[in-house]
Motif scaffolding. Structure first.
Motif, PDB file in Angstrom:
ATOM      1  N   GLU A   1      44.168  22.507  13.158  1.00 46.66           N
ATOM      2  CA  GLU A   1      44.007  23.936  13.454  1.00 46.66           C
ATOM      3  C   GLU A   1      44.854  24.799  12.522  1.00 46.66           C
ATOM      4  OE1 GLU A   1      41.776  25.246  15.505  1.00 46.66           O
ATOM      5  OE2 GLU A   1      41.081  23.206  15.882  1.00 46.66           O
ATOM      6  N   TYR A   2      46.040  24.316  12.203  1.00 45.66           N
ATOM      7  CA  TYR A   2      46.945  25.032  11.294  1.00 45.66           C
ATOM      8  C   TYR A   2      46.320  25.178   9.913  1.00 45.66           C
ATOM      9  CZ  TYR A   2      51.359  25.749   8.658  1.00 45.66           C
ATOM     10  OH  TYR A   2      52.361  26.219   7.837  1.00 45.66           O
ATOM     11  N   GLU A   3      45.724  24.120   9.416  1.00 43.30           N
ATOM     12  CA  GLU A   3      45.113  24.168   8.085  1.00 43.30           C
ATOM     13  C   GLU A   3      43.753  24.868   8.103  1.00 43.30           C
ATOM     14  OE1 GLU A   3      46.611  23.657   5.404  1.00 43.30           O
ATOM     15  OE2 GLU A   3      48.414  22.742   6.236  1.00 43.30           O
ATOM     16  N   LYS A   4      43.056  24.812   9.225  1.00 43.21           N
ATOM     17  CA  LYS A   4      41.817  25.600   9.348  1.00 43.21           C
ATOM     18  C   LYS A   4      42.125  27.090   9.231  1.00 43.21           C
ATOM     19  CE  LYS A   4      38.823  22.661  12.240  1.00 43.21           C
ATOM     20  NZ  LYS A   4      38.238  22.533  13.613  1.00 43.21           N
ATOM     21  N   ALA A   5      43.230  27.502   9.819  1.00 45.10           N
ATOM     22  CA  ALA A   5      43.619  28.909   9.739  1.00 45.10           C
ATOM     23  C   ALA A   5      43.908  29.305   8.301  1.00 45.10           C
ATOM     24  CB  ALA A   5      44.843  29.167  10.620  1.00 45.10           C
ATOM     25  N   ARG A   6      44.510  28.422   7.540  1.00 46.70           N
ATOM     26  CA  ARG A   6      44.774  28.707   6.128  1.00 46.70           C
ATOM     27  C   ARG A   6      43.462  28.909   5.372  1.00 46.70           C
ATOM     28  NH1 ARG A   6      49.483  27.029   3.458  1.00 46.70           N
ATOM     29  NH2 ARG A   6      49.690  25.239   4.856  1.00 46.70           N
TER      30      ARG A   6
ATOM     31  N   ILE B   1      47.215  29.700  -0.926  1.00 49.08           N
ATOM     32  CA  ILE B   1      47.687  30.463   0.233  1.00 49.08           C
ATOM     33  C   ILE B   1      48.967  29.831   0.766  1.00 49.08           C
ATOM     34  CG2 ILE B   1      47.143  31.318   2.530  1.00 49.08           C
ATOM     35  CD1 ILE B   1      45.390  32.466   0.255  1.00 49.08           C
ATOM     36  N   ILE B   2      50.049  30.582   0.690  1.00 47.32           N
ATOM     37  CA  ILE B   2      51.349  30.137   1.186  1.00 47.32           C
ATOM     38  C   ILE B   2      51.665  30.901   2.470  1.00 47.32           C
ATOM     39  CG2 ILE B   2      53.781  29.779   0.614  1.00 47.32           C
ATOM     40  CD1 ILE B   2      51.781  28.515  -1.397  1.00 47.32           C
ATOM     41  N   TYR B   3      51.895  30.190   3.565  1.00 53.05           N
ATOM     42  CA  TYR B   3      52.337  30.842   4.788  1.00 53.05           C
ATOM     43  C   TYR B   3      53.794  31.299   4.628  1.00 53.05           C
ATOM     44  CZ  TYR B   3      48.379  29.089   7.622  1.00 53.05           C
ATOM     45  OH  TYR B   3      47.139  28.827   8.163  1.00 53.05           O
ATOM     46  N   THR B   4      54.073  32.503   5.086  1.00 50.88           N
ATOM     47  CA  THR B   4      55.445  33.019   5.106  1.00 50.88           C
ATOM     48  C   THR B   4      55.695  33.649   6.478  1.00 50.88           C
ATOM     49  OG1 THR B   4      54.722  35.169   4.197  1.00 50.88           O
ATOM     50  CG2 THR B   4      55.467  33.482   2.616  1.00 50.88           C
TER      51      THR B   4
ATOM     52  N   ILE C   1      47.938  29.649  13.704  1.00 49.72           N
ATOM     53  CA  ILE C   1      46.667  29.374  14.384  1.00 49.72           C
ATOM     54  C   ILE C   1      46.107  30.660  14.983  1.00 49.72           C
ATOM     55  CG2 ILE C   1      45.628  28.179  16.351  1.00 49.72           C
ATOM     56  CD1 ILE C   1      47.661  25.869  15.736  1.00 49.72           C
ATOM     57  N   ALA C   2      46.980  31.477  15.582  1.00 50.96           N
ATOM     58  CA  ALA C   2      46.537  32.745  16.164  1.00 50.96           C
ATOM     59  C   ALA C   2      46.099  33.723  15.078  1.00 50.96           C
ATOM     60  CB  ALA C   2      47.647  33.353  17.009  1.00 50.96           C
TER      61      ALA C   2
END
Length: 419
Positions: A73-78, A93-96, A289-290
């Motif tokens: 789910e985390y990577e689907k969001a990315r 895409i880098i999460y911050t 995820i949200a």
């Protein structure tokens, strides 16, 4: 025969936002502080609750069911961020934690390694502090020189001045796409084209534009773009950095620790592959995820439809504010159709302090922002200490604007009586 008036977009979606159906100080809430943060639809609230209730686990490397589900789910969001801005790959895409961290990542990782004394950084006077302070810190350490693009007589980005400031000495241009105070929409594609002709890299602060406009990073051709989840119906504590893959590959890690490594020994370490080499430590899993749920929600409605409706709101907002002669609105005026600027109005009302004005509006259930909106240099440039700001989003309605303007007139009349 009675014609049934079709509902506006705002009327159609209001039921999706539980927070909007409450009273504040005995009045229905009129939320017009969307440039600061947006409200969250139920699907986003459900997504973050579902993560913590049903598959809370750390991501990556875990083999058990919960970890696999969380990672998926985390990577689907990315990937949803990729689709939202039309990037090429999830590796871009880098999460911050937020957009401020994303700007700092570029400043510390790319800036430290590429800027030298005498190199030039081009910013504008309308930048948010998040796109000012990191570059000021970097310039102080490296000896780079910052140049600022001013405003036109219409209080827009002075593109002609920009063309005179840019030169082969410029190594970076960092500008916002939409001003959180002036509401102007900057020509980032044209800015990027000219910057690249001079050999400069380009970072776009899209925090204000991403929730309201369709964004295509390949069309803009920027080198980096930063976004903030909480302004686009997502939770706080999550943002992202987009970067062209070849540039991200060339950059050193910003932070060290778990998750960002390939292998570690007592003698040293190797970095993980993109995007993970920039994501040290346990990430904001539920928030990411949200954010994906928020992007699903926005894409289902359609950014084109959101933008078109907000133009309608802009036209209505400025029409109603034209009946309040005591105020001065900053930024370019919209066209009769509401085009040319964001659905917000920053304003002052003579000697009435914006904080006092905001407090009286709050007594009527109307939430607006007051202060310098993290743009102190811009307010000094405009020769005003602070402003009040009403900012709309697609869940706002004409009735919200009506209630705001009525409360604004009453507040101004009250202060007139007191003076």
């Amino acid at each position: 025969m009675t014609l049934i008036k079709e509902k506006t977009l705002g009327e159609k979606v209001r039921g999706d936002f539980p927070i909007l159906h409450q009273e504040v100080n005995g009045h229905p809430l009129v939320y017009l502080d969307n440039a600061a943060t947006s409200q969250k639809p139920q699907v986003v609230l459900d997504a973050i609750q579902n993560y913590y209730q049903t598959y809370n686990s750390n991501v990556h490397r875990g083999i058990h069911t919960l970890s696999a589900k969380a990672t998926d789910e985390y990577e689907k969001a990315r990937q949803k961020v990729v689709e939202f801005i039309n990037a090429d790959s999830y590796q871009e895409i880098i999460y911050t934690r937020n957009a401020s961290e994303a700007v700092n990542l570029v400043a510390y990782s790319w800036g430290w390694e590429n800027l030298r004394a005498g190199d030039e950084i081009i910013l504008s006077v309308m930048e948010h502090h998040s796109n000012l302070v990191p570059w000021q810190m970097l310039a102080k350490k490296t000896g780079a020189v910052i140049k600022y693009v001013g405003l036109t007589a219409n209080q827009e980005f002075d593109f002609e001045e920009f063309k005179t400031l840019i030169s082969p000495q410029a190594k970076l241009v960092a500008v916002l796409q939409m001003s959180n105070v002036l509401g102007c929409i900057n020509p980032v594609k044209e800015i990027t084209e000219i910057a690249h002709q001079c050999g400069a890299k380009v970072l776009i602060d899209a925090c204000q534009s991403l929730p309201h406009l369709p964004i295509n990073v390949k069309e803009i051709d920027c080198d980096w773009l930063v976004g903030s989840g909480h302004k686009m119906c997502g939770p706080t504590g999550i943002g992202f950095l987009y970067g062209k893959r070849e540039i991200l590959e060339s950059m050193s890690p910003f932070l060290g620790g778990g998750e960002m490594i390939g292998e570690v020994s007592l003698e040293g370490f190797t970095c993980g592959e993109l995007p993970h080499k920039f994501e040290a430590g346990t990430p904001a899993i539920g928030e990411a995820i949200a954010l994906g749920a928020a992007l699903d929600y926005l894409m289902k409605i359609g950014l084109d439809k959101i933008h078109a409706y907000e133009q309608e709101l802009t036209a209505y907002l400025f029409k109603k504010l034209s009946d309040v002669p005591e105020i001065t609105i900053y930024g370019p005026p919209p066209t009769a159709e509401g085009k040319g600027r964001a659905a917000l109005a920053s304003f002052s009302a003579g000697e009435i302090h914006p904080n006092d004005l905001s407090m009286l509006l709050n007594d009527s259930g109307v939430a607006v922002r007051s202060g310098h909106h993290c743009t102190q240099p811009l307010h000094k440039y405009l020769k005003v200490n602070s402003t009040a700001r009403a900012s709309c989003y697609f869940y706002n309605t004409h009735e919200d604007i009506d209630a705001f303007v009525v409360a604004l007139k009453e507040a101004i009349a009250f202060f007139k009586q007191m003076s």
